[in-house]
Design a protein around this motif. Structure first.
Motif, mmCIF file in Angstrom:
data_model
loop_
_atom_site.group_PDB
_atom_site.id
_atom_site.type_symbol
_atom_site.label_atom_id
_atom_site.label_comp_id
_atom_site.label_asym_id
_atom_site.label_seq_id
_atom_site.Cartn_x
_atom_site.Cartn_y
_atom_site.Cartn_z
ATOM 1 N N LEU A 9 2.231 -50.487 -76.290
ATOM 2 C CA LEU A 9 1.620 -49.277 -76.843
ATOM 3 C C LEU A 9 1.283 -48.313 -75.722
ATOM 4 O O LEU A 9 1.537 -47.118 -75.812
ATOM 5 N N TYR A 10 0.723 -48.834 -74.647
ATOM 6 C CA TYR A 10 0.307 -48.002 -73.522
ATOM 7 C C TYR A 10 1.507 -47.342 -72.858
ATOM 8 O O TYR A 10 1.460 -46.180 -72.492
ATOM 9 N N ARG A 11 2.599 -48.088 -72.724
ATOM 10 C CA ARG A 11 3.778 -47.563 -72.035
ATOM 11 C C ARG A 11 4.559 -46.564 -72.864
ATOM 12 O O ARG A 11 5.356 -45.816 -72.334
ATOM 13 N N SER A 12 4.393 -46.560 -74.183
ATOM 14 C CA SER A 12 5.212 -45.673 -75.007
ATOM 15 C C SER A 12 4.406 -44.630 -75.752
ATOM 16 O O SER A 12 4.919 -44.040 -76.683
ATOM 17 N N SER A 13 3.163 -44.385 -75.358
ATOM 18 C CA SER A 13 2.333 -43.387 -76.012
ATOM 19 C C SER A 13 1.831 -42.381 -74.994
ATOM 20 O O SER A 13 1.336 -42.762 -73.947
ATOM 21 N N ILE A 65 17.600 -35.361 -75.462
ATOM 22 C CA ILE A 65 16.144 -35.435 -75.595
ATOM 23 C C ILE A 65 15.773 -34.727 -76.887
ATOM 24 O O ILE A 65 16.136 -33.574 -77.089
ATOM 25 N N GLN A 66 15.046 -35.433 -77.772
ATOM 26 C CA GLN A 66 14.641 -34.855 -79.049
ATOM 27 C C GLN A 66 13.214 -35.252 -79.373
ATOM 28 O O GLN A 66 12.756 -36.325 -78.976
ATOM 29 N N THR A 67 12.508 -34.383 -80.097
ATOM 30 C CA THR A 67 11.203 -34.736 -80.633
ATOM 31 C C THR A 67 11.243 -34.528 -82.137
ATOM 32 O O THR A 67 11.816 -33.560 -82.629
ATOM 33 N N GLU A 68 10.674 -35.484 -82.853
ATOM 34 C CA GLU A 68 10.600 -35.384 -84.307
ATOM 35 C C GLU A 68 9.408 -36.199 -84.790
ATOM 36 O O GLU A 68 9.277 -37.369 -84.446
ATOM 37 N N LYS A 69 8.542 -35.553 -85.556
ATOM 38 C CA LYS A 69 7.380 -36.203 -86.162
ATOM 39 C C LYS A 69 6.546 -36.989 -85.148
ATOM 40 O O LYS A 69 6.184 -38.132 -85.367
ATOM 41 N N GLY A 70 6.273 -36.371 -84.002
ATOM 42 C CA GLY A 70 5.415 -37.001 -83.006
ATOM 43 C C GLY A 70 6.066 -38.092 -82.183
ATOM 44 O O GLY A 70 5.377 -38.855 -81.516
ATOM 45 N N VAL A 71 7.402 -38.167 -82.207
ATOM 46 C CA VAL A 71 8.109 -39.184 -81.419
ATOM 47 C C VAL A 71 9.113 -38.481 -80.506
ATOM 48 O O VAL A 71 9.944 -37.698 -80.974
ATOM 49 N N LEU A 72 8.999 -38.745 -79.213
ATOM 50 C CA LEU A 72 9.956 -38.245 -78.232
ATOM 51 C C LEU A 72 11.025 -39.313 -78.047
ATOM 52 O O LEU A 72 10.712 -40.464 -77.732
ATOM 53 N N THR A 73 12.285 -38.945 -78.273
ATOM 54 C CA THR A 73 13.405 -39.878 -78.135
ATOM 55 C C THR A 73 14.321 -39.391 -77.023
ATOM 56 O O THR A 73 14.778 -38.250 -77.044
ATOM 57 N N SER A 96 24.608 -47.613 -72.595
ATOM 58 C CA SER A 96 23.878 -46.668 -73.433
ATOM 59 C C SER A 96 22.438 -47.140 -73.603
ATOM 60 O O SER A 96 22.147 -48.326 -73.533
ATOM 61 N N PHE A 97 21.535 -46.189 -73.835
ATOM 62 C CA PHE A 97 20.136 -46.536 -74.014
ATOM 63 C C PHE A 97 19.468 -45.548 -74.951
ATOM 64 O O PHE A 97 19.980 -44.454 -75.197
ATOM 65 N N GLU A 98 18.331 -45.968 -75.464
ATOM 66 C CA GLU A 98 17.453 -45.095 -76.246
ATOM 67 C C GLU A 98 16.018 -45.527 -75.984
ATOM 68 O O GLU A 98 15.676 -46.692 -76.145
ATOM 69 N N ARG A 99 15.193 -44.580 -75.550
ATOM 70 C CA ARG A 99 13.768 -44.822 -75.297
ATOM 71 C C ARG A 99 12.973 -43.918 -76.218
ATOM 72 O O ARG A 99 13.270 -42.738 -76.346
ATOM 73 N N LYS A 100 11.935 -44.475 -76.847
ATOM 74 C CA LYS A 100 11.079 -43.692 -77.733
ATOM 75 C C LYS A 100 9.654 -43.751 -77.215
ATOM 76 O O LYS A 100 9.183 -44.795 -76.794
ATOM 77 N N ASN A 102 5.711 -42.383 -78.384
ATOM 78 C CA ASN A 102 4.857 -41.764 -79.391
ATOM 79 C C ASN A 102 3.997 -40.711 -78.706
ATOM 80 O O ASN A 102 3.377 -40.992 -77.686
ATOM 81 N N LEU A 103 3.964 -39.520 -79.276
ATOM 82 C CA LEU A 103 3.175 -38.431 -78.720
ATOM 83 C C LEU A 103 1.902 -38.257 -79.536
ATOM 84 O O LEU A 103 1.941 -38.305 -80.763
ATOM 85 N N ALA A 104 0.797 -38.048 -78.856
ATOM 86 C CA ALA A 104 -0.465 -37.777 -79.542
ATOM 87 C C ALA A 104 -0.384 -36.405 -80.208
ATOM 88 O O ALA A 104 0.512 -35.607 -79.916
ATOM 89 N N ASP A 105 -1.329 -36.121 -81.090
ATOM 90 C CA ASP A 105 -1.372 -34.820 -81.735
ATOM 91 C C ASP A 105 -1.451 -33.726 -80.679
ATOM 92 O O ASP A 105 -2.166 -33.860 -79.686
ATOM 93 N N TYR A 106 -0.718 -32.659 -80.902
ATOM 94 C CA TYR A 106 -0.713 -31.451 -80.076
ATOM 95 C C TYR A 106 -0.079 -31.643 -78.700
ATOM 96 O O TYR A 106 -0.238 -30.789 -77.839
ATOM 97 N N VAL A 107 0.643 -32.741 -78.467
ATOM 98 C CA VAL A 107 1.380 -32.924 -77.218
ATOM 99 C C VAL A 107 2.811 -32.479 -77.462
ATOM 100 O O VAL A 107 3.475 -32.939 -78.394
ATOM 101 N N GLU A 108 3.270 -31.536 -76.629
ATOM 102 C CA GLU A 108 4.606 -30.966 -76.768
ATOM 103 C C GLU A 108 5.374 -31.105 -75.456
ATOM 104 O O GLU A 108 4.790 -31.049 -74.377
ATOM 105 N N VAL A 109 6.697 -31.239 -75.562
ATOM 106 C CA VAL A 109 7.556 -31.254 -74.387
ATOM 107 C C VAL A 109 7.725 -29.811 -73.930
ATOM 108 O O VAL A 109 8.063 -28.935 -74.732
ATOM 109 N N THR A 110 7.479 -29.547 -72.650
ATOM 110 C CA THR A 110 7.598 -28.182 -72.141
ATOM 111 C C THR A 110 8.887 -27.955 -71.365
ATOM 112 O O THR A 110 9.422 -26.852 -71.384
ATOM 113 N N GLU A 111 9.397 -28.980 -70.677
ATOM 114 C CA GLU A 111 10.657 -28.830 -69.958
ATOM 115 C C GLU A 111 11.197 -30.190 -69.535
ATOM 116 O O GLU A 111 10.479 -31.185 -69.557
ATOM 117 N N ALA A 112 12.475 -30.201 -69.161
ATOM 118 C CA ALA A 112 13.120 -31.415 -68.667
ATOM 119 C C ALA A 112 14.097 -31.021 -67.564
ATOM 120 O O ALA A 112 14.718 -29.954 -67.634
#
Length: 156
Positions: A9-13, A65-73, A96-100, A102-112
């Motif tokens: 939980l700590y590593r993915s939130s 890189i995508q965000t949907e419903k509070g999840v950064l994938t 191939s890989f996929e990492r997800k 969980n983003l807290a409320d009001y946390v947005e990706v600003t750049e990559a």
């Protein structure tokens, strides 16, 4: 005594760091979960975070890189190489890989950005003004609510 491992939980939130830190330190476990690609999560300040993934061998076009419903994938898919390589040893993983995350409320990706095989993602928490705590000033004088109720009682 039962031991709980909250490190996944700590590593993915992102943005839950205060709660996760308290729970993690209270219920610390020596177990670690292996994963690919390796990554770091960093709290830059109270409202800014960073995620860095080691994606050696991947090009920008092979990463998504995508965000949907509070999840950064974050996913990576290596393009098929037309020329077969004759490796004597292949230590750089290109699976191939996929990492997800969980983003807290009001946390947005600003750049990559992708530099030297490291994918860096910047995140920012922006709580709307309406959701921030407000300080209510205390004034001297009569209680206007009680005064208003007395007028209503007299009218009735």
């Amino acid at each position: 005594m039962t031991t709980f491992d909250l490190s996944p939980l700590y590593r993915s939130s992102i943005g839950f760091d205060q709660l996760a830190s308290a729970l993690d330190s209270a219920l610390r476990s020596d177990q670690t979960a292996p994963g690919y690609p390796p990554y770091n999560i960093e709290a830059l300040d109270e409202n800014h975070y960073g995620i860095t993934l080691a994606v050696a061998g991947f090009e920008e076009s092979e990463l998504d890189i995508q965000t949907e419903k509070g999840v950064l994938t974050i996913s990576g898919k290596k393009a098929k190489n037309k020329e077969p390589h004759k490796y004597l040893y292949q230590g750089i993983a290109t699976r191939s890989f996929e990492r997800k995350f969980n983003l807290a409320d009001y946390v947005e990706v600003t750049e990559a950005s992708l530099v030297n095989g490291l994918l860096s993602i910047s995140l920012k928490r922006e709580v709307p003004e309406a959701m921030k705590p407000k300080s209510i000033p205390i004034t001297q004088g009569e209680n206007k609510v009680i005064e208003h109720q007395k007028k209503e009682d007299k009218a009735a």
